[in-house]
Enzyme design. Sequence first.
Site, PDB file in Angstrom:
ATOM      1  N   HIS A 195    -138.697  20.416-135.463  1.00 42.49           N
ATOM      2  CA  HIS A 195    -139.302  21.763-134.674  1.00 42.49           C
ATOM      3  C   HIS A 195    -138.795  23.100-134.941  1.00 42.49           C
ATOM      4  O   HIS A 195    -139.176  23.899-135.392  1.00 42.49           O
ATOM      5  CB  HIS A 195    -139.846  21.622-133.432  1.00 42.49           C
ATOM      6  CG  HIS A 195    -141.156  21.889-133.164  1.00 42.49           C
ATOM      7  ND1 HIS A 195    -141.873  22.738-133.736  1.00 42.49           N
ATOM      8  CD2 HIS A 195    -141.838  22.377-131.694  1.00 42.49           C
ATOM      9  CE1 HIS A 195    -142.661  24.067-132.101  1.00 42.49           C
ATOM     10  NE2 HIS A 195    -142.863  22.939-131.426  1.00 42.49           N
ATOM     11  N   HIS A 249    -146.328  23.361-145.066  1.00 45.47           N
ATOM     12  CA  HIS A 249    -146.093  23.680-144.293  1.00 45.47           C
ATOM     13  C   HIS A 249    -147.598  22.245-143.620  1.00 45.47           C
ATOM     14  O   HIS A 249    -148.216  22.405-144.622  1.00 45.47           O
ATOM     15  CB  HIS A 249    -146.735  25.185-143.511  1.00 45.47           C
ATOM     16  CG  HIS A 249    -147.263  25.044-141.896  1.00 45.47           C
ATOM     17  ND1 HIS A 249    -148.653  24.744-141.460  1.00 45.47           N
ATOM     18  CD2 HIS A 249    -146.296  25.266-140.981  1.00 45.47           C
ATOM     19  CE1 HIS A 249    -148.108  25.179-139.599  1.00 45.47           C
ATOM     20  NE2 HIS A 249    -146.591  25.568-140.092  1.00 45.47           N
ATOM     21  N   ASP A 274    -139.805  29.839-141.485  1.00 45.92           N
ATOM     22  CA  ASP A 274    -138.501  29.768-141.139  1.00 45.92           C
ATOM     23  C   ASP A 274    -137.789  29.917-142.188  1.00 45.92           C
ATOM     24  O   ASP A 274    -136.258  30.656-142.264  1.00 45.92           O
ATOM     25  CB  ASP A 274    -137.958  27.889-140.996  1.00 45.92           C
ATOM     26  CG  ASP A 274    -138.597  27.636-138.987  1.00 45.92           C
ATOM     27  OD1 ASP A 274    -138.676  28.178-138.557  1.00 45.92           O
ATOM     28  OD2 ASP A 274    -139.224  26.813-139.454  1.00 45.92           O
TER      29      ASP A 274
HETATM   30  N1  CMC Z   1    -139.663  20.328-150.602  1.00 47.26           N
HETATM   31  C1  CMC Z   1    -140.549  19.480-151.394  1.00 47.26           C
HETATM   32  N2  CMC Z   1    -141.356  18.782-151.352  1.00 47.26           N
HETATM   33  C2  CMC Z   1    -141.996  18.588-150.483  1.00 47.26           C
HETATM   34  C3  CMC Z   1    -141.685  19.865-149.255  1.00 47.26           C
HETATM   35  C4  CMC Z   1    -140.739  20.477-149.287  1.00 47.26           C
HETATM   36  N3  CMC Z   1    -140.996  21.071-148.966  1.00 47.26           N
HETATM   37  N4  CMC Z   1    -142.973  19.867-147.901  1.00 47.26           N
HETATM   38  C5  CMC Z   1    -143.449  18.546-148.768  1.00 47.26           C
HETATM   39  N5  CMC Z   1    -142.680  18.287-150.039  1.00 47.26           N
HETATM   40  C6  CMC Z   1    -144.100  17.014-150.463  1.00 47.26           C
HETATM   41  C7  CMC Z   1    -143.920  15.587-150.480  1.00 47.26           C
HETATM   42  O1  CMC Z   1    -142.835  15.534-150.797  1.00 47.26           O
HETATM   43  C8  CMC Z   1    -144.799  14.450-150.352  1.00 47.26           C
HETATM   44  O2  CMC Z   1    -145.317  14.687-152.221  1.00 47.26           O
HETATM   45  P1  CMC Z   1    -145.970  13.755-152.576  1.00 47.26           P
HETATM   46  O3  CMC Z   1    -146.990  14.097-152.409  1.00 47.26           O
HETATM   47  O4  CMC Z   1    -145.528  13.953-154.129  1.00 47.26           O
HETATM   48  O5  CMC Z   1    -145.556  12.596-151.857  1.00 47.26           O
HETATM   49  C9  CMC Z   1    -145.856  16.644-150.181  1.00 47.26           C
HETATM   50  O6  CMC Z   1    -145.365  17.103-151.022  1.00 47.26           O
HETATM   51  C10 CMC Z   1    -146.963  16.252-149.234  1.00 47.26           C
HETATM   52  O7  CMC Z   1    -145.808  16.130-147.829  1.00 47.26           O
HETATM   53  P2  CMC Z   1    -146.073  15.917-146.538  1.00 47.26           P
HETATM   54  O8  CMC Z   1    -145.378  15.599-145.889  1.00 47.26           O
HETATM   55  O9  CMC Z   1    -147.419  15.313-146.005  1.00 47.26           O
HETATM   56  O10 CMC Z   1    -146.093  17.288-146.456  1.00 47.26           O
HETATM   57  P3  CMC Z   1    -146.519  17.172-144.712  1.00 47.26           P
HETATM   58  O11 CMC Z   1    -148.168  18.535-144.398  1.00 47.26           O
HETATM   59  O12 CMC Z   1    -146.984  16.008-144.044  1.00 47.26           O
HETATM   60  O13 CMC Z   1    -145.493  18.294-144.289  1.00 47.26           O
HETATM   61  C11 CMC Z   1    -143.488  20.148-143.546  1.00 47.26           C
HETATM   62  C12 CMC Z   1    -145.537  19.422-143.443  1.00 47.26           C
HETATM   63  C13 CMC Z   1    -143.290  21.371-143.889  1.00 47.26           C
HETATM   64  C14 CMC Z   1    -143.451  18.837-142.306  1.00 47.26           C
HETATM   65  C15 CMC Z   1    -143.246  19.697-145.075  1.00 47.26           C
HETATM   66  O14 CMC Z   1    -143.348  20.310-145.681  1.00 47.26           O
HETATM   67  C16 CMC Z   1    -141.770  19.843-144.934  1.00 47.26           C
HETATM   68  O15 CMC Z   1    -140.438  18.919-144.183  1.00 47.26           O
HETATM   69  N6  CMC Z   1    -140.976  20.950-145.344  1.00 47.26           N
HETATM   70  C17 CMC Z   1    -139.597  21.496-145.037  1.00 47.26           C
HETATM   71  C18 CMC Z   1    -138.896  21.597-143.944  1.00 47.26           C
HETATM   72  C19 CMC Z   1    -139.812  22.669-143.354  1.00 47.26           C
HETATM   73  O16 CMC Z   1    -139.184  23.620-143.148  1.00 47.26           O
HETATM   74  N7  CMC Z   1    -140.310  23.016-141.737  1.00 47.26           N
HETATM   75  C20 CMC Z   1    -140.619  24.650-140.865  1.00 47.26           C
HETATM   76  C21 CMC Z   1    -141.872  23.868-140.772  1.00 47.26           C
HETATM   77  S1  CMC Z   1    -143.201  25.493-140.271  1.00 47.26           S
HETATM   78  C22 CMC Z   1    -142.875  24.985-139.104  1.00 47.26           C
HETATM   79  C23 CMC Z   1    -143.112  26.153-137.737  1.00 47.26           C
HETATM   80  O17 CMC Z   1    -144.821  26.339-138.332  1.00 47.26           O
HETATM   81  O18 CMC Z   1    -143.017  26.082-136.459  1.00 47.26           O
END
Ligand code: CMC
Length: 389
Positions: free
Chosen positions: A228, A267, A323
């Site tokens: 987070h 995101h 971020d």
């Molecule tokens: N880099 C590479 N691949 C990614 C990334 C990334 N940053 N984020 C998602 N993916 C891929 C993931 O591997 C998956 O691929 P596949 O369908 O082939 O398995 C696909 O995209 C969907 O991923 P998900 O985990 O289902 O997506 P989510 O919506 O659950 O995750 C997230 C959102 C923020 C946790 C994720 O994008 C992530 O881990 N990002 C990096 C960490 C980050 O920057 N976090 C800050 C978020 S903003 C904070 C706030 O608003 O407070």
Amino acid sequence: FGLLGYDPGFLNTASCKSSITFIDGDRGILRYRGYPIEQLAEHSTFLETAYLLIKGELPDQERLAQWTYNIRHHTMTHSNLVKFMDGFRYDAHPMGILVGTVGALSTFYPDAKDIGNVDSRKLQIRRLIGKIPTLAAMSFRHSMGFPYVQPDNDLSFSGNFLSMMFRMTELRYTPNPVLERALDVLFILHADHEQNCSTNAVRAVGSSGVDPYTAVAAGCAALYGPKHGGANEAVIRMLMEIGSVDRVPEFIKSVKAGSGRLMGFGHRVYKNYDPRAKIIKKIAFEVFEETGRSPLLDIALELEKIALEDDYFISRKLYPNVDFYSGLIYQAMGFPMDMFPVLFAIGRIPGWLSQWSEHVRDTDQKIARPRQIYLGEGERDWVAVDSRP
Ligand code: CMC
């Protein structure tokens, strides 16, 4: 399991009705009380935005002046809280200190338990907004072994925070106006984001009827987690690991091959450019104009450029999030990385408090108490210890 819905992480469950923040993740829209984040970032101040979030409307001049006065009135801390702060280990993480000291405020203000009293609620809200920058700066100075700096209430909200952080002499601290404004805008951008993990924690804990200091301490605790409040630190570490612009294509290739995630990208809600990231990118250039350009910025720009043209990221709708550039800006301003979640908490305080206040007033609400799908053993008889297999 009857009619129980199974929804880990509550991805498809609305836990409340709210009139505070609107997000359209597909179109990259964020509004506080109907006002687009872009307009607030351009024209508003953090304290004015805090008023908007908490009271629902923008203040007129007189109300804003009164609000500002009221917040300033609460920037000092009780001397026993200073002793409490001193009790933390010399190298305590500032966010751990913040979690503890915000929670401790509840013992200094027992009147806060009267959450049904509207005047008491208003008073605690003003106290918390006034005190959180003081506690935040003290947590940093404690972890550095520096003496605490008293609030300077002639400065703006963000200017005073910079003074309490970085003042090193008896002489009055004059904040750099570009950095002061940049920090104020960063606080605005973090001020609320509907039912994120920490806000959900504040609402869930607050639903027990506990005082707002304890509920907000739960929000701080949630923000302490790396998923987070820790993503911007992870971005800096990733940029340092890449090390130079020419190594960016190789790094992207390894991410696509599954070595890890591109931090600061993607995101849960935004499947388009995070509107906060656009604003932050502009601020980054303004800040670097003052502080000198970090070599990490060039790596970030190259990463963004390549990722935005790459099918892997396009097909998964992965765009820079809030971020991606925020840590670079904080670092340029002189904040160490372990202060990043603390800065997030200062910005998020009006969001937590407006959501808490909305929750307390919502007659539909009940104590947060989800159910579960039990997968354990069926009934069985207790066996004496010497007869167990
Ligand atoms: N880099 C590479 N691949 C990614 C990334 C990334 N940053 N984020 C998602 N993916 C891929 C993931 O591997 C998956 O691929 P596949 O369908 O082939 O398995 C696909 O995209 C969907 O991923 P998900 O985990 O289902 O997506 P989510 O919506 O659950 O995750 C997230 C959102 C923020 C946790 C994720 O994008 C992530 O881990 N990002 C990096 C960490 C980050 O920057 N976090 C800050 C978020 S903003 C904070 C706030 O608003 O407070």
